[in-house]
Design an enzyme around this catalytic site. Structure first.
Site, PDB file in Angstrom:
ATOM      1  N   ASP A   1       6.691   6.451  -3.530  1.00 28.49           N
ATOM      2  CA  ASP A   1       6.555   6.166  -2.090  1.00 28.49           C
ATOM      3  C   ASP A   1       7.930   6.157  -1.417  1.00 28.49           C
ATOM      4  O   ASP A   1       8.105   6.687  -0.309  1.00 28.49           O
ATOM      5  CB  ASP A   1       5.894   4.799  -1.858  1.00 28.49           C
ATOM      6  CG  ASP A   1       4.562   4.660  -2.577  1.00 28.49           C
ATOM      7  OD1 ASP A   1       3.916   5.690  -2.851  1.00 28.49           O
ATOM      8  OD2 ASP A   1       4.176   3.509  -2.876  1.00 28.49           O
TER       9      ASP A   1
ATOM     10  N   GLY B   1       0.870  -1.184   0.000  1.00 25.67           N
ATOM     11  CA  GLY B   1       0.000   0.000   0.000  1.00 25.67           C
ATOM     12  C   GLY B   1       0.899   1.224   0.000  1.00 25.67           C
ATOM     13  O   GLY B   1       1.985   1.175   0.570  1.00 25.67           O
TER      14      GLY B   1
ATOM     15  N   ARG C   1      -5.842   8.424  -7.651  1.00 24.02           N
ATOM     16  CA  ARG C   1      -6.403   7.176  -8.183  1.00 24.02           C
ATOM     17  C   ARG C   1      -7.886   7.430  -8.436  1.00 24.02           C
ATOM     18  O   ARG C   1      -8.711   7.366  -7.514  1.00 24.02           O
ATOM     19  CB  ARG C   1      -6.251   6.022  -7.176  1.00 24.02           C
ATOM     20  CG  ARG C   1      -4.826   5.699  -6.788  1.00 24.02           C
ATOM     21  CD  ARG C   1      -4.016   5.091  -7.935  1.00 24.02           C
ATOM     22  NE  ARG C   1      -2.645   4.785  -7.518  1.00 24.02           N
ATOM     23  CZ  ARG C   1      -1.634   5.659  -7.517  1.00 24.02           C
ATOM     24  NH1 ARG C   1      -1.823   6.913  -7.912  1.00 24.02           N
ATOM     25  NH2 ARG C   1      -0.429   5.290  -7.134  1.00 24.02           N
TER      26      ARG C   1
END
Ligand code: ADP
Length: 318
Positions: free
Chosen positions: A274, A43, A184
């Site tokens: 990320d 994630g 998203r």
């Protein structure tokens, strides 16, 4: 070009004692053969939390992951992964009868990846909803809160609004907010809501970590200058704009670009942004200049994209 290091958010110079990453962590199924899959945990904010914890020295800040999980085996599996990475789990809500979100990677005959998601009923969507063992106020001792557009997109509107209000009080008390828009479209009710609530975060964040593609997709900006101008108008005064292989540019008013050498051996750009965020924030927590933060972010993401998957396995025994 010069970097305006006097704009470093002040508390970084004293170090952060507690950093929290808020969002959704999921179970990932990736194909081994046509009939078998590997079970993993992933994630966007989880990836950042893992790399941030690894990048900070062991005496560095406590890093918490904030979410809601269920009370079944896959939630336990996620808790184990968090603990193995040295992340604190004290700010995780547990919901009876619920489960984490799930996604599965499939490969077509050319090796191109595609994703199927089962996340609309994920426990993470209930974070901070009353009754809660972990209300927003439980983040009271957090010095730096990191979240992404995914972290807010999955929330019902009333929780998203309440989080925004809470962030105002958090910042008034000296807390710092770091944000990456990670757009998203399928997670948002509509693009207008996404634009409105993403801009609320840009106007509140102390450390902005957008990527160029996401910002252009969401806001329809015509080019990089339009993105940087819009963010500056929203009040962004510190952070970095990620531009894939072109390397980052400082969002401190200087617009200074980090010059980056081409990375050889790139195999999978999953988690590039990320991990960049993690490297940037770790260097920032150590009091680095904006140039040092961008260098650290790029160096980490350059390593991550030379490995398959989001998370580089830890050396055994490490
Ligand atoms: P996101 O994953 O959020 O879309 P980017 O693709 O911009 O973010 O990547 C984040 C950072 O990773 C970039 O700023 C750059 O430092 C590094 N990076 C990503 N892709 C490459 C690449 N192909 N070559 C070199 N560096 C890259």
């Amino acid at each position: 070009m010069t970097y305006s290091d006097d704009k470093t958010p002040a508390s970084a110079r004293d170090g952060y004692a507690h950093i929290a990453c808020l969002g959704e962590v999921m179970i990932e199924l990736s194909p081994l053969t046509q009939d078998t899959v590997r079970v993993g945990v992933a994630g966007d904010t989880f990836n950042t939390a893992v790399y941030l914890r690894r990048a900070l020295d062991s005496a560095g800040a406590k890093v918490s992951y904030v979410t809601a999980l269920g009370d079944e085996a896959m939630s336990e599996r996620i808790l184990e992964s968090l603990a193995e990475e040295g992340l604190s789990t004290g700010l995780i809500e547990r919901r009876a009868g619920m489960s984490p979100g799930l996604y599965m990677i499939t490969l077509d005959s050319q090796g191109e990846r595609s994703f199927s998601y089962w996340r609309s009923a994920a426990a993470a969507r209930t974070v901070f909803q009353r009754p809660a063992q972990v209300p927003m106020e439980a983040m009271g001792d957090v010095d730096l809160l990191y979240l992404s557009g995914i972290s807010i997109a999955i929330l019902p509107q009333d929780t998203r609004d309440a989080l925004c209000d809470w962030i105002d009080g958090f910042r008034a008390n000296g807390g710092k907010l770091a944000f990456d828009s990670n757009y998203r479209p399928r997670l948002w009710p509509d693009a207008e809501t996404a634009r409105r609530d993403t801009m609320k975060m840009w106007s509140r964040c102390d450390i902005a970590l957008p990527s160029l593609d996401d910002e252009m997709d969401l806001f329809g900006d015509v080019d990089e200058t339009a993105v940087m101008d819009r963010l500056a108008r929203a009040g962004v005064h510190y952070g970095a704009l990620k531009r894939g292989p072109s390397g980052p540019r400082a969002l401190d008013g200087s617009g200074a670009a980090l010059s980056v050498a081409p990375v050889t051996g790139v195999v999978d750009t999953t988690a590039a942004g990320d991990s960049f965020n993690a490297g940037f924030l770790a260097a920032h927590a150590a009091g680095g200049t904006i140039a040092e933060c961008m260098e650290a972010g790029h160096a980490l993401s350059a390593r991550v994209i030379c490995h398959r998957g989001a998370i580089i396995p830890r050396p055994s025994g490490g």
